[in-house]
Design a protein around this motif. Structure first.
Motif, PDB file in Angstrom:
ATOM      1  N   ARG A  23       0.826  -1.210   0.000  1.00 21.96           N
ATOM      2  CA  ARG A  23       0.000   0.000   0.000  1.00 21.96           C
ATOM      3  C   ARG A  23       0.864   1.266   0.000  1.00 21.96           C
ATOM      4  N   LYS A 199     -13.295  16.963   3.018  1.00 25.67           N
ATOM      5  CA  LYS A 199     -11.982  16.387   3.339  1.00 25.67           C
ATOM      6  C   LYS A 199     -10.958  17.449   3.730  1.00 25.67           C
ATOM      7  N   GLU A 202      -8.373  17.185   6.759  1.00 26.94           N
ATOM      8  CA  GLU A 202      -7.116  16.455   6.639  1.00 26.94           C
ATOM      9  C   GLU A 202      -5.957  17.400   6.341  1.00 26.94           C
ATOM     10  N   ARG A 287      -2.364   6.294   7.254  1.00 26.02           N
ATOM     11  CA  ARG A 287      -3.804   6.268   7.557  1.00 26.02           C
ATOM     12  C   ARG A 287      -4.624   6.645   6.327  1.00 26.02           C
ATOM     13  N   LEU A 288      -4.238   7.725   5.646  1.00 25.12           N
ATOM     14  CA  LEU A 288      -5.009   8.177   4.490  1.00 25.12           C
ATOM     15  C   LEU A 288      -4.919   7.189   3.324  1.00 25.12           C
ATOM     16  N   VAL A 290      -4.955   4.024   3.469  1.00 26.09           N
ATOM     17  CA  VAL A 290      -5.973   3.000   3.709  1.00 26.09           C
ATOM     18  C   VAL A 290      -7.369   3.579   3.549  1.00 26.09           C
ATOM     19  N   GLU A 291      -7.628   4.723   4.196  1.00 26.54           N
ATOM     20  CA  GLU A 291      -8.964   5.313   4.165  1.00 26.54           C
ATOM     21  C   GLU A 291      -9.401   5.697   2.758  1.00 26.54           C
ATOM     22  N   LEU A 292      -8.451   6.155   1.935  1.00 25.24           N
ATOM     23  CA  LEU A 292      -8.781   6.627   0.590  1.00 25.24           C
ATOM     24  C   LEU A 292      -8.484   5.581  -0.488  1.00 25.24           C
ATOM     25  N   ASP A 293      -8.059   4.379  -0.062  1.00 29.63           N
ATOM     26  CA  ASP A 293      -7.757   3.295  -0.993  1.00 29.63           C
ATOM     27  C   ASP A 293      -6.791   3.765  -2.077  1.00 29.63           C
ATOM     28  N   GLU A 319      -2.309  -0.976  10.271  1.00 29.09           N
ATOM     29  CA  GLU A 319      -3.149  -1.694   9.309  1.00 29.09           C
ATOM     30  C   GLU A 319      -2.657  -1.563   7.879  1.00 29.09           C
ATOM     31  N   CYS A 320      -1.790  -0.603   7.641  1.00 34.31           N
ATOM     32  CA  CYS A 320      -1.349  -0.319   6.277  1.00 34.31           C
ATOM     33  C   CYS A 320      -0.096  -1.128   5.956  1.00 34.31           C
TER      34      CYS A 320
END
Length: 359
Positions: A23, A199, A202, A287-288, A290-293, A319-320
């Protein structure tokens, strides 16, 4: 998500295959090891269109006057050892098993009227058709799996560079070069778009990584559009007065939150960011992503940035997925290779002061 890329005859790469992308990916290596060229190949894999080839020339700050003076040599430095007789090949393999094959070549047979099929280009076609001796046509062809290939072309002439009428997604490019500073107008427009999509918070969070007392971000269009920041107890000041780091972080975060490409390419990510803020900045990006794929590729020369990357990636609650890739040249052949290091191996090498940047 891209998992592997193979590159042939592009820039400094005669042939290279790099596998195991995650990722968030960090790329290191010595000067002229191919870090920026790898980002450019990733850009072509993501946006295989004629206008991307023009973007690559702008990123290298190639003067338009040189192109106009020598259009027949406009594309030479895209090819390995300047050999335009060979085809550039970029093959990207994705997590969903989709394969993108991109071929870039000098086209000596194209009919200009076929390239410019839209009616508005009539005058351009007439002009170019009468000046074919000074033209250089570069064609990029995309083949997805077994689908019909999609072609677009870009022409260098004594009047400049012109691309065929192939639409792209949002008109933006997902690459952030190491040296260019985005204009206040572009950043303000990007911020307003992020605000419309809810957004914009952020952007403030990212600014607060660098300067915790920044409490608000606002956009104003008095004269030229500009972002203004307010620090606690102080008056608003334009973004341009806050230095290169804030401007660069603004560009990175806004491209990330507004990104329709689902990929972000950052050259020399450490530029302007103090080492004490690097870990927190990586946390924001992880974090972003993952959140924004979105898949992130960044290059660096900095050991501090490498250590911050490893520290954040190794957190037990992370998690990433992430990986580090080292570009190096084989001593005997001078061919560039890509070495994947998992974060445990990278961290061990950093702690024991072993070479991890192409040494």
């Amino acid at each position: 998500m891209l998992k592997e890329i193979e590159i042939q005859n592009f820039r400094c790469f005669e042939q290279i295959k790099i596998s195991g992308f995650e990722r968030v990916n960090l790329i290191g290596g010595k000067n002229n090891a191919g870090k920026t060229a790898l980002l450019e190949a990733l850009l072509l894999n993501d946006a295989p269109q004629a206008r991307s080839l023009v973007t690559l020339k702008a990123l290298r700050r190639e003067p338009s006057k040189v192109i106009e003076a020598m259009p027949d040599r406009a594309w030479d430095n895209l090819f390995y050892l300047l050999d335009k007789g060979k085809v550039i090949l970029i093959i990207g393999k994705h997590e969903n098993k989709e394969i993108h094959q991109i071929e870039v070549s000098i086209d000596k047979s194209s009919n200009l009227k076929e390239i410019f099929s839209n009616k508005d280009a009539g005058e351009v076609i007439d002009f170019l058709s009468s000046n074919t001796s000074g033209l250089s046509v570069l064609t990029i062809k995309l083949t997805r799996n077994d689908e019909e290939p999609i072609k677009s072309s870009v022409i260098a002439s004594s009047k400049g560079v012109i691309t065929s009428n192939i639409p792209n997604t949002d008109g933006s490019s997902p690459i952030i070069p190491s040296f260019m500073r985005n204009s206040g107008k572009n950043l303000t427009e990007a911020y307003d778009r992020a605000r419309l999509d809810e957004k914009d918070s952020e952007v403030l969070k990212a600014f607060q990584v660098l300067d915790p007392v920044i409490e608000s971000v606002e956009s104003f269009s008095i004269g030229e559009p500009m972002l203004y920041l307010r620090r606690k107890g102080e008056s608003r000041l334009p973004l341009s007065l806050f230095g290169d780091a804030i401007n660069r972080v603004a560009d990175i975060i806004l491209k990330l939150v507004n990104n329709e490409h689902k990929i972000l390419l950052i050259d020399e990510i450490e530029n302007g960011i103090h080492y004490t803020n690097q870990q927190e900045f990586w946390r924001v990006l992880f974090r972003l992503a993952v959140e924004l794929d979105t898949q992130i590729f960044a290059t660096t020369h900095s050991l501090e940035m490498l250590q911050a990357f490893a520290d954040v990636g190794l957190k037990t609650n992370q998690e990433c997925s992430s990986a580090y890739f080292e570009l190096a040249k084989k001593p005997k052949t001078n061919q560039i290779i890509g070495i994947r290091r998992d974060l445990e191996t990278l961290n061990y090498a950093l702690e024991h002061q072993k070479g991890v940047r192409g040494e």
